[in-house]
Design a protein around this motif. Sequence first.
Motif, PDB file in Angstrom:
ATOM      1  N   ILE A  73       0.832  -1.203   0.000  1.00 41.02           N
ATOM      2  CA  ILE A  73       0.000   0.000   0.000  1.00 41.02           C
ATOM      3  C   ILE A  73       0.868   1.256   0.000  1.00 41.02           C
ATOM      4  O   ILE A  73       0.619   2.203  -0.737  1.00 41.02           O
ATOM      5  N   LEU A  74       1.891   1.267   0.843  1.00 42.44           N
ATOM      6  CA  LEU A  74       2.667   2.493   1.054  1.00 42.44           C
ATOM      7  C   LEU A  74       3.727   2.770  -0.011  1.00 42.44           C
ATOM      8  O   LEU A  74       4.009   3.931  -0.306  1.00 42.44           O
ATOM      9  N   LEU A  75       4.331   1.738  -0.583  1.00 41.85           N
ATOM     10  CA  LEU A  75       5.376   1.967  -1.581  1.00 41.85           C
ATOM     11  C   LEU A  75       4.854   2.692  -2.829  1.00 41.85           C
ATOM     12  O   LEU A  75       5.501   3.633  -3.305  1.00 41.85           O
ATOM     13  N   SER A 128      -6.264   5.401 -19.157  1.00 45.31           N
ATOM     14  CA  SER A 128      -6.002   3.980 -19.401  1.00 45.31           C
ATOM     15  C   SER A 128      -5.875   3.158 -18.121  1.00 45.31           C
ATOM     16  O   SER A 128      -5.936   1.933 -18.172  1.00 45.31           O
ATOM     17  N   SER A 129      -5.722   3.815 -16.974  1.00 46.76           N
ATOM     18  CA  SER A 129      -5.597   3.062 -15.717  1.00 46.76           C
ATOM     19  C   SER A 129      -6.951   2.727 -15.092  1.00 46.76           C
ATOM     20  O   SER A 129      -6.999   2.028 -14.066  1.00 46.76           O
ATOM     21  N   GLN A 130      -8.034   3.168 -15.684  1.00 51.58           N
ATOM     22  CA  GLN A 130      -9.359   2.911 -15.118  1.00 51.58           C
ATOM     23  C   GLN A 130      -9.669   1.418 -14.955  1.00 51.58           C
ATOM     24  O   GLN A 130     -10.185   1.011 -13.911  1.00 51.58           O
ATOM     25  N   PRO A 131      -9.367   0.561 -15.932  1.00 48.82           N
ATOM     26  CA  PRO A 131      -9.632  -0.868 -15.730  1.00 48.82           C
ATOM     27  C   PRO A 131      -8.825  -1.476 -14.565  1.00 48.82           C
ATOM     28  O   PRO A 131      -9.329  -2.322 -13.839  1.00 48.82           O
ATOM     29  N   ILE A 132      -7.596  -1.006 -14.402  1.00 48.46           N
ATOM     30  CA  ILE A 132      -6.768  -1.511 -13.298  1.00 48.46           C
ATOM     31  C   ILE A 132      -7.375  -1.104 -11.965  1.00 48.46           C
ATOM     32  O   ILE A 132      -7.439  -1.908 -11.028  1.00 48.46           O
ATOM     33  N   VAL A 149      -7.038  -1.353  -3.993  1.00 47.87           N
ATOM     34  CA  VAL A 149      -7.339  -0.093  -4.665  1.00 47.87           C
ATOM     35  C   VAL A 149      -6.701   1.074  -3.912  1.00 47.87           C
ATOM     36  O   VAL A 149      -6.385   2.101  -4.506  1.00 47.87           O
ATOM     37  N   TRP A 150      -6.456   0.912  -2.608  1.00 48.84           N
ATOM     38  CA  TRP A 150      -5.825   1.987  -1.834  1.00 48.84           C
ATOM     39  C   TRP A 150      -4.388   2.229  -2.306  1.00 48.84           C
ATOM     40  O   TRP A 150      -3.916   3.350  -2.302  1.00 48.84           O
ATOM     41  N   GLY A 151      -3.705   1.200  -2.700  1.00 49.47           N
ATOM     42  CA  GLY A 151      -2.360   1.370  -3.248  1.00 49.47           C
ATOM     43  C   GLY A 151      -2.396   1.895  -4.666  1.00 49.47           C
ATOM     44  O   GLY A 151      -1.634   2.791  -5.044  1.00 49.47           O
ATOM     45  N   TYR A 152      -3.309   1.337  -5.474  1.00 53.23           N
ATOM     46  CA  TYR A 152      -3.407   1.758  -6.871  1.00 53.23           C
ATOM     47  C   TYR A 152      -3.950   3.173  -7.021  1.00 53.23           C
ATOM     48  O   TYR A 152      -3.735   3.827  -8.038  1.00 53.23           O
ATOM     49  N   SER A 153      -4.661   3.669  -6.026  1.00 52.95           N
ATOM     50  CA  SER A 153      -5.181   5.036  -6.127  1.00 52.95           C
ATOM     51  C   SER A 153      -4.059   6.068  -6.111  1.00 52.95           C
ATOM     52  O   SER A 153      -4.275   7.224  -6.479  1.00 52.95           O
ATOM     53  N   SER A 154      -2.861   5.659  -5.719  1.00 50.16           N
ATOM     54  CA  SER A 154      -1.717   6.567  -5.793  1.00 50.16           C
ATOM     55  C   SER A 154      -1.437   6.963  -7.235  1.00 50.16           C
ATOM     56  O   SER A 154      -0.917   8.049  -7.498  1.00 50.16           O
ATOM     57  N   LEU A 155      -1.798   6.110  -8.168  1.00 51.06           N
ATOM     58  CA  LEU A 155      -1.651   6.405  -9.585  1.00 51.06           C
ATOM     59  C   LEU A 155      -2.490   7.618  -9.968  1.00 51.06           C
ATOM     60  O   LEU A 155      -2.026   8.500 -10.696  1.00 51.06           O
TER      61      LEU A 155
END
Length: 190
Positions: A73-75, A128-132, A149-155
Amino acid sequence: MSAGDRKSPENGGKGQNSPFLSLARGATNVLDWSGRIIVAACLASMFVALLVNVILRYALGSGIPWASEIHAILLPWLVAGGLVIASARGRNIAITLLSDLLKGRALLGLNLIIQAIILIIAISVLWSSQPILKASQFQTLSTLGIKQVWGYSSLVYAFAAMALIAALNLFRALSGEDVANHDPQHASLS
């Protein structure tokens, strides 16, 4: 000399000083500070979790089960914060050969093109990151029970901030401000 003709003290006398430019610089500074806070919080949290885990492993023979998962999550947030800081300060990885050769309107044109490309790339990554992001809502970390999703929301944070900074830099460049810091003394992080 009219109010719009005053030179900007924030940029070494280059460019105009207007409330909108001050607002654009302020918004960029807020994004820079948000990145700094995120980086500091992530580094401190990961360090403390790792330290406590190591101490518990040596003292009790078993550590914290979730200590290895917290980094998932944090990285990404640590990297996202670093991207925003670099973008806000104009310290992205760059080849400056062409910009070092250009002056005046040619340099302004190059800066406009660079900022437009950054804006387009950041928006396309967000799109393009919406599906991920949608798929990560259904993935859960086994020990923590937190959705990935908490980690991916950093995107979203990183590329939305980069897009906003690029848009603000476009505005600043169109106002005559040199958004690319060509002072080698201030540009080097070494």
